[in-house]
Design an enzyme around this catalytic site. Sequence first.
Site, PDB file in Angstrom:
ATOM      1  N   ASN A   1       0.856  -1.184   0.000  1.00  0.00           N
ATOM      2  CA  ASN A   1       0.000   0.000   0.000  1.00  0.00           C
ATOM      3  C   ASN A   1       0.894   1.237   0.000  1.00  0.00           C
ATOM      4  OD1 ASN A   1      -1.758   2.081   0.541  1.00  0.00           O
ATOM      5  ND2 ASN A   1      -2.362   1.352   2.577  1.00  0.00           N
TER       6      ASN A   1
ATOM      7  N   LYS B   1       0.012   4.266  -0.147  1.00  0.00           N
ATOM      8  CA  LYS B   1      -0.648   5.424   0.481  1.00  0.00           C
ATOM      9  C   LYS B   1      -0.483   6.665  -0.422  1.00  0.00           C
ATOM     10  CE  LYS B   1      -0.105   3.193   4.879  1.00  0.00           C
ATOM     11  NZ  LYS B   1      -0.023   3.271   6.326  1.00  0.00           N
TER      12      LYS B   1
ATOM     13  N   HIS C   1      -9.430   0.900   5.337  1.00  0.00           N
ATOM     14  CA  HIS C   1      -8.123   1.105   5.964  1.00  0.00           C
ATOM     15  C   HIS C   1      -8.307   2.035   7.172  1.00  0.00           C
ATOM     16  CE1 HIS C   1      -4.008   2.339   6.653  1.00  0.00           C
ATOM     17  NE2 HIS C   1      -3.645   1.271   5.960  1.00  0.00           N
TER      18      HIS C   1
ATOM     19  N   GLU D   1      -6.765   4.483   8.148  1.00  0.00           N
ATOM     20  CA  GLU D   1      -6.625   5.912   7.838  1.00  0.00           C
ATOM     21  C   GLU D   1      -7.910   6.455   7.205  1.00  0.00           C
ATOM     22  OE1 GLU D   1      -2.994   5.328   5.680  1.00  0.00           O
ATOM     23  OE2 GLU D   1      -2.024   4.780   7.562  1.00  0.00           O
TER      24      GLU D   1
ATOM     25  N   GLU E   1      -4.907  -5.032  10.632  1.00  0.00           N
ATOM     26  CA  GLU E   1      -3.872  -4.015  10.836  1.00  0.00           C
ATOM     27  C   GLU E   1      -4.122  -3.293  12.155  1.00  0.00           C
ATOM     28  OE1 GLU E   1      -2.054  -2.672   6.853  1.00  0.00           O
ATOM     29  OE2 GLU E   1      -3.858  -1.506   7.137  1.00  0.00           O
TER      30      GLU E   1
ATOM     31  N   GLY F   1       2.931   2.274  10.773  1.00  0.00           N
ATOM     32  CA  GLY F   1       3.859   3.393  10.620  1.00  0.00           C
ATOM     33  C   GLY F   1       4.620   3.741  11.881  1.00  0.00           C
TER      34      GLY F   1
ATOM     35  N   SER G   1       3.905  -2.185  10.187  1.00  0.00           N
ATOM     36  CA  SER G   1       5.363  -2.239  10.329  1.00  0.00           C
ATOM     37  C   SER G   1       5.960  -3.588   9.925  1.00  0.00           C
ATOM     38  CB  SER G   1       5.776  -1.868  11.760  1.00  0.00           C
ATOM     39  OG  SER G   1       5.364  -0.551  12.056  1.00  0.00           O
TER      40      SER G   1
HETATM   41  P1  13P Z   1       3.354   0.385   7.623  1.00  0.00           P
HETATM   42  O1  13P Z   1       3.872  -0.902   7.013  1.00  0.00           O
HETATM   43  O2  13P Z   1       4.070   1.589   7.144  1.00  0.00           O
HETATM   44  O3  13P Z   1       3.274   0.275   9.110  1.00  0.00           O
HETATM   45  O4  13P Z   1       1.845   0.566   7.102  1.00  0.00           O
HETATM   46  C1  13P Z   1       0.961  -0.475   7.206  1.00  0.00           C
HETATM   47  C2  13P Z   1      -0.282  -0.141   6.471  1.00  0.00           C
HETATM   48  O5  13P Z   1      -1.047   0.710   6.870  1.00  0.00           O
HETATM   49  C3  13P Z   1      -0.546  -0.857   5.216  1.00  0.00           C
HETATM   50  O6  13P Z   1      -1.848  -0.635   4.761  1.00  0.00           O
END
Ligand code: 13P
Length: 253
Positions: A9, A11, A98, A100, A170, A176, A216
């Site tokens: 992803n 983003k 997601h 976010e 997740e 992150g 992560s």
């Molecule tokens: P990270 O791997 O940067 O922690 O992000 C995970 C994520 O949100 C994938 O959709």
Amino acid sequence: MRNKVIAGNWKMYTTIEEGVVLVKGLNAGLENNTLENKKIIVIPPFLHIPSVIEEVKKAGKIHVGAQNCHHEKEGAYTGEISPRMLKQAGVEYVTLGHSERRQYFKEDNGMLTIKTAAALAENLLPIYCCGETLSEREAGKEREIVQQQVEEGLFNLTEEQIKNVIVAYEPVWAIGTGKTASPEQAQEMHAHIRGLFRTKYGENIASDLIILYGGSVKPNNAAELFGMPDIDGGLVGGASLKAEDFLGIITSC
Ligand code: 13P
């Protein structure tokens, strides 16, 4: 035997040119990899999709997803992209729910169940995301929260529809932050999710369900996570933006 799925992803990162360079790097790194029992997906920003699809087609090793979609086929919804538009562009997957999107754009389970059905109606395969926040985990509510996200977001789908859904667990506190869930913590939740599917849809559907872990994931922790019995791969954020890291994750599973 379930296939492993490794999805990146991106983003809201990379320029179109950087995205193309990234895919070129992945194509090159996968040249001698048969990817037996593995599926690789990249999930770039909408704007990058045509260029990324053109590039992945050259090697035929990577599938393409989108990060979101609207639930209508078309209409007066300024700024939105429909499942049909994505499908016409050659997109195969779409992440929905997601954290976010849930946090910053107020998407809730009720909206997500509509989006999931709309994506499936266009033969776009949803990667449905769920996961608890840190405070929810600290309050001991993580199983309950994830259960609610899964049940309210997915469990009105028919057996035929649900077969085409991937789930991504997740935990928000691991996204992150560099703080990964331990393989045991992730396994426990994945087994819980699979159990929910078993109760609702029966053993066959539950045992075929692909459940990805996200939060992560890095080349140095992927093997241990993906080695757990109910973890079928990863939804990778930061480490999917560098070909070397993403390839490291792919080869470690
Ligand atoms: P990270 O791997 O940067 O922690 O992000 C995970 C994520 O949100 C994938 O959709």
